[in-house]
Motif scaffolding. Sequence first.
Motif, PDB file in Angstrom:
ATOM      1  N   GLN A 164      21.219  15.748 -32.330  1.00 54.39           N
ATOM      2  CA  GLN A 164      21.847  16.478 -31.227  1.00 54.39           C
ATOM      3  C   GLN A 164      21.925  15.621 -29.967  1.00 54.39           C
ATOM      4  N   SER A 165      20.892  14.817 -29.733  1.00 54.66           N
ATOM      5  CA  SER A 165      20.869  14.012 -28.509  1.00 54.66           C
ATOM      6  C   SER A 165      21.969  12.960 -28.471  1.00 54.66           C
ATOM      7  N   PHE A 166      22.546  12.634 -29.648  1.00 57.66           N
ATOM      8  CA  PHE A 166      23.625  11.649 -29.700  1.00 57.66           C
ATOM      9  C   PHE A 166      24.963  12.277 -30.099  1.00 57.66           C
ATOM     10  N   ARG A 167      25.038  13.601 -30.081  1.00 57.55           N
ATOM     11  CA  ARG A 167      26.215  14.287 -30.613  1.00 57.55           C
ATOM     12  C   ARG A 167      27.484  13.972 -29.844  1.00 57.55           C
ATOM     13  N   VAL A 168      27.382  13.761 -28.539  1.00 60.61           N
ATOM     14  CA  VAL A 168      28.592  13.510 -27.745  1.00 60.61           C
ATOM     15  C   VAL A 168      28.704  12.042 -27.331  1.00 60.61           C
ATOM     16  N   SER A 169      28.009  11.173 -28.030  1.00 59.33           N
ATOM     17  CA  SER A 169      28.082   9.744 -27.717  1.00 59.33           C
ATOM     18  C   SER A 169      29.299   9.119 -28.386  1.00 59.33           C
ATOM     19  N   GLN A 170      30.074   8.361 -27.600  1.00 58.20           N
ATOM     20  CA  GLN A 170      31.242   7.670 -28.161  1.00 58.20           C
ATOM     21  C   GLN A 170      30.844   6.545 -29.101  1.00 58.20           C
ATOM     22  N   GLY A 171      29.713   5.946 -28.867  1.00 55.29           N
ATOM     23  CA  GLY A 171      29.313   4.771 -29.634  1.00 55.29           C
ATOM     24  C   GLY A 171      29.025   5.067 -31.088  1.00 55.29           C
ATOM     25  N   THR A 172      29.318   4.094 -31.931  1.00 50.62           N
ATOM     26  CA  THR A 172      28.970   4.171 -33.347  1.00 50.62           C
ATOM     27  C   THR A 172      27.451   4.224 -33.479  1.00 50.62           C
ATOM     28  N   LEU A 173      26.961   5.026 -34.430  1.00 49.74           N
ATOM     29  CA  LEU A 173      25.526   5.222 -34.610  1.00 49.74           C
ATOM     30  C   LEU A 173      25.053   4.494 -35.865  1.00 49.74           C
ATOM     31  N   LEU A 174      23.912   3.842 -35.770  1.00 45.89           N
ATOM     32  CA  LEU A 174      23.360   3.067 -36.876  1.00 45.89           C
ATOM     33  C   LEU A 174      21.997   3.618 -37.282  1.00 45.89           C
ATOM     34  N   PHE A 175      21.849   3.922 -38.555  1.00 44.98           N
ATOM     35  CA  PHE A 175      20.601   4.455 -39.083  1.00 44.98           C
ATOM     36  C   PHE A 175      20.123   3.614 -40.267  1.00 44.98           C
ATOM     37  N   TYR A 176      18.816   3.622 -40.502  1.00 44.96           N
ATOM     38  CA  TYR A 176      18.251   3.120 -41.752  1.00 44.96           C
ATOM     39  C   TYR A 176      17.786   4.330 -42.548  1.00 44.96           C
ATOM     40  N   GLU A 177      17.952   4.296 -43.862  1.00 48.72           N
ATOM     41  CA  GLU A 177      17.498   5.431 -44.667  1.00 48.72           C
ATOM     42  C   GLU A 177      17.128   4.986 -46.081  1.00 48.72           C
ATOM     43  N   SER A 178      16.150   5.695 -46.651  1.00 52.04           N
ATOM     44  CA  SER A 178      15.703   5.400 -48.012  1.00 52.04           C
ATOM     45  C   SER A 178      16.593   6.118 -49.016  1.00 52.04           C
ATOM     46  N   PRO A 179      16.583   5.676 -50.276  1.00 55.86           N
ATOM     47  CA  PRO A 179      17.418   6.347 -51.286  1.00 55.86           C
ATOM     48  C   PRO A 179      16.973   7.785 -51.546  1.00 55.86           C
ATOM     49  N   HIS A 180      15.712   8.091 -51.268  1.00 57.52           N
ATOM     50  CA  HIS A 180      15.195   9.434 -51.521  1.00 57.52           C
ATOM     51  C   HIS A 180      15.636  10.440 -50.451  1.00 57.52           C
ATOM     52  N   ARG A 181      16.056   9.943 -49.290  1.00 59.16           N
ATOM     53  CA  ARG A 181      16.369  10.844 -48.176  1.00 59.16           C
ATOM     54  C   ARG A 181      17.823  10.776 -47.717  1.00 59.16           C
ATOM     55  N   ILE A 182      18.601   9.855 -48.287  1.00 60.42           N
ATOM     56  CA  ILE A 182      19.951   9.636 -47.781  1.00 60.42           C
ATOM     57  C   ILE A 182      20.827  10.879 -47.901  1.00 60.42           C
ATOM     58  N   ILE A 183      20.693  11.645 -48.981  1.00 62.98           N
ATOM     59  CA  ILE A 183      21.518  12.847 -49.146  1.00 62.98           C
ATOM     60  C   ILE A 183      21.130  13.902 -48.114  1.00 62.98           C
ATOM     61  N   LYS A 184      19.827  14.092 -47.872  1.00 66.19           N
ATOM     62  CA  LYS A 184      19.383  15.043 -46.845  1.00 66.19           C
ATOM     63  C   LYS A 184      19.894  14.635 -45.473  1.00 66.19           C
TER      64      LYS A 184
END
Length: 294
Positions: A164-184
Amino acid sequence: MSLTRQSSFQEQSHSGKGSLYLVGTPIGNLEDMTFRAIRTLKECDIIAAEDTRQTRKLLTHFEISPQMLFSYHEHNKAASGPELIRYIIEGKNLALVSDAGLPAISDPGADLVKLAVAEGINVIPIPGANAALSSLIASGLSTERFTFIGFLPRERKDVEAILQSFRVSQGTLLFYESPHRIIKTLNAILNVYGNRQVVLARELTKRYEEFIRGSVEECLEYLQEHPPLGEYCLVVEGTSAREEQEQLSAWWQHLSVEEHVAHYESEGVPRKEAMKKTAGDRGVSKRDIYNALI
């Protein structure tokens, strides 16, 4: 933080202190190791590694034999950090590496840097591969402005709060995620941001490097047919300039959630409906509004 100045290596050497080198290592392909990184690891007195077993393989490949190889990770940083700083103060040069990529990004290296800065120790970056930026430049999404968020927390409410804190940010967002959590995580993004364009990057620089580009829903469908494998870098489209401006100029921007709901109630709207309208204004679920009011 008060103003500080980092001196040159020559000035530092006269003080008797060593330096802290942050050495980038390959994220999968050993050919991405730089000449400077190899030289630095050979010349430093101490190498501190997140996983010494993993780092020994790298050192053996490049015929590097450190005088001292220390374990420094999330679970021992409180004890190891001050000890490593003491060695540097005594005149030892220390190289910090992570398992892959640049140290001090989503790992305890950042804490060691803070300790070094507090002691007036030179902190010298040795650039190298980085999964997040490699994913970004190949994503096809905007690179003009971006925010690195890293790994999201485990609790659903904490995940939604960060998104939510980045919901109105124009910038592209970068995340790291594990294979077990990527779908969630993709489902959480769909819930908070809607069906934006995203890119799933995995196995970067390796033989089976893969980029999946499409909407959140399309990527979720793909993962249903192709079960997630390996660590992912998730690149998410930012909001448009128009949407960002609309949100920032919204009449309710200065109101708390409670004040927002109270505004509608003052107009004679029943509380449940007021909560629903508030959720619609803010682009969140009614449950989020209910939880905020508890």
